[in-house]
Design a protein around this motif. Structure first.
Motif, mmCIF file in Angstrom:
data_model
loop_
_atom_site.group_PDB
_atom_site.id
_atom_site.type_symbol
_atom_site.label_atom_id
_atom_site.label_comp_id
_atom_site.label_asym_id
_atom_site.label_seq_id
_atom_site.Cartn_x
_atom_site.Cartn_y
_atom_site.Cartn_z
ATOM 1 N N GLN A 7 0.827 -1.209 0.000
ATOM 2 C CA GLN A 7 0.000 0.000 0.000
ATOM 3 C C GLN A 7 0.861 1.260 0.000
ATOM 4 N N ILE A 8 1.959 1.237 0.727
ATOM 5 C CA ILE A 8 2.847 2.399 0.757
ATOM 6 C C ILE A 8 3.460 2.625 -0.619
ATOM 7 N N LYS A 9 3.910 1.574 -1.259
ATOM 8 C CA LYS A 9 4.517 1.704 -2.595
ATOM 9 C C LYS A 9 3.509 2.276 -3.590
ATOM 10 N N LEU A 10 2.282 1.740 -3.576
ATOM 11 C CA LEU A 10 1.256 2.205 -4.513
ATOM 12 C C LEU A 10 0.815 3.629 -4.193
ATOM 13 N N SER A 11 0.635 3.920 -2.914
ATOM 14 C CA SER A 11 0.151 5.250 -2.530
ATOM 15 C C SER A 11 1.177 6.332 -2.838
ATOM 16 N N ARG A 12 2.454 6.037 -2.664
ATOM 17 C CA ARG A 12 3.490 7.026 -2.987
ATOM 18 C C ARG A 12 3.419 7.426 -4.457
ATOM 19 N N LYS A 13 3.195 6.460 -5.315
ATOM 20 C CA LYS A 13 3.081 6.753 -6.752
ATOM 21 C C LYS A 13 1.899 7.693 -7.018
#
Length: 219
Positions: A7-13
């Motif tokens: 979720q962190i990886k996707l949300s940062r994008k």
């Protein structure tokens, strides 16, 4: 990689795309962190750590700071939830990062399974006009890129005045309304009285253009 890491990886994008669409300068921010670096940062991730936080500014020097909150639930007993006192976090962050009145802080809350975030921090949002709060699950995809969501363009003050003259509007609030709680309005951080142009495909005319004014008044 566990669920929160993904979720962190996707949300940062999504966040970096959102900041770009708000006219912040993001060209030097790494969207997709290398795996080895991400693992090292994850090992240090706490509420106080800044490992996943993002900071940038726009062309006139206004800054925006994105703060990831790993755990906002302090305790949960039966149906009672004690949440993090975000006002203290906000004060500390403003002081440590030397943020000014016109600067913006976005809080991304990671552990959102127990309560509605906007309800939990309703008073905080009302008291801090330069703060925004997002449930991380709302940032896993960029809604503005969805095929069913038409293009939205925020109008400048000059363009709004031209539109009022063109449409013979005594008040911009004669336009149809878009709520400030609408997901697209939140994406662009639309304020009460600001106007967006909405461009939709049209079989007969190629495109159909309409306008909506943002309102924080419940209909």
């Amino acid at each position: 990689m566990n669920n929160l890491e993904k979720q962190i990886k996707l949300s940062r994008k999504t966040v970096i795309e959102m900041l770009t669409d708000r006219n912040y300068i993001t060209k030097d921010i790494i969207s997709d962190l290398p795996k080895d670096l991400f693992i090292k940062l994850w090992a240090k991730f706490t509420n106080d750590a800044t490992v996943f936080d993002i900071e940038c500014e726009n062309s006139i020097g206004e800054r925006i700071y994105v703060k990831y909150i790993k755990t906002h639930i302090i305790s949960k007993k039966k149906d009672t939830i004690k949440a993090l006192k975000l006002s203290k976090v906000h004060k500390t962050l403003c002081e440590s990062q030397d943020l000014l009145f016109n600067d913006t802080i976005i809080y991304i809350i990671c552990d959102t399974q127990y309560a509605d975030i906007m309800t939990t921090y309703e008073d905080f949002i009302k008291q801090n006009k330069n703060a925004e709060i997002f449930d991380i699950k709302r940032l896993l995809i960029n809604i503005t890129k969805h095929s069913y969501v038409p293009q939205h363009i925020k109008l400048s003050i000059t363009d709004v005045n031209i539109l009022k003259t063109k449409l013979y509007l005594q008040s911009i609030f004669k336009l149809p309304v878009i709520s400030n709680k609408d997901p697209v309005a939140r994406y662009y951080n639309l304020k009460h009285g600001e106007v967006v142009q909405i461009i939709r495909p049209s079989r007969s005319h190629g495109v159909h253009i309409s306008y909506r004014v943002c309102s924080n008044i419940e209909e």
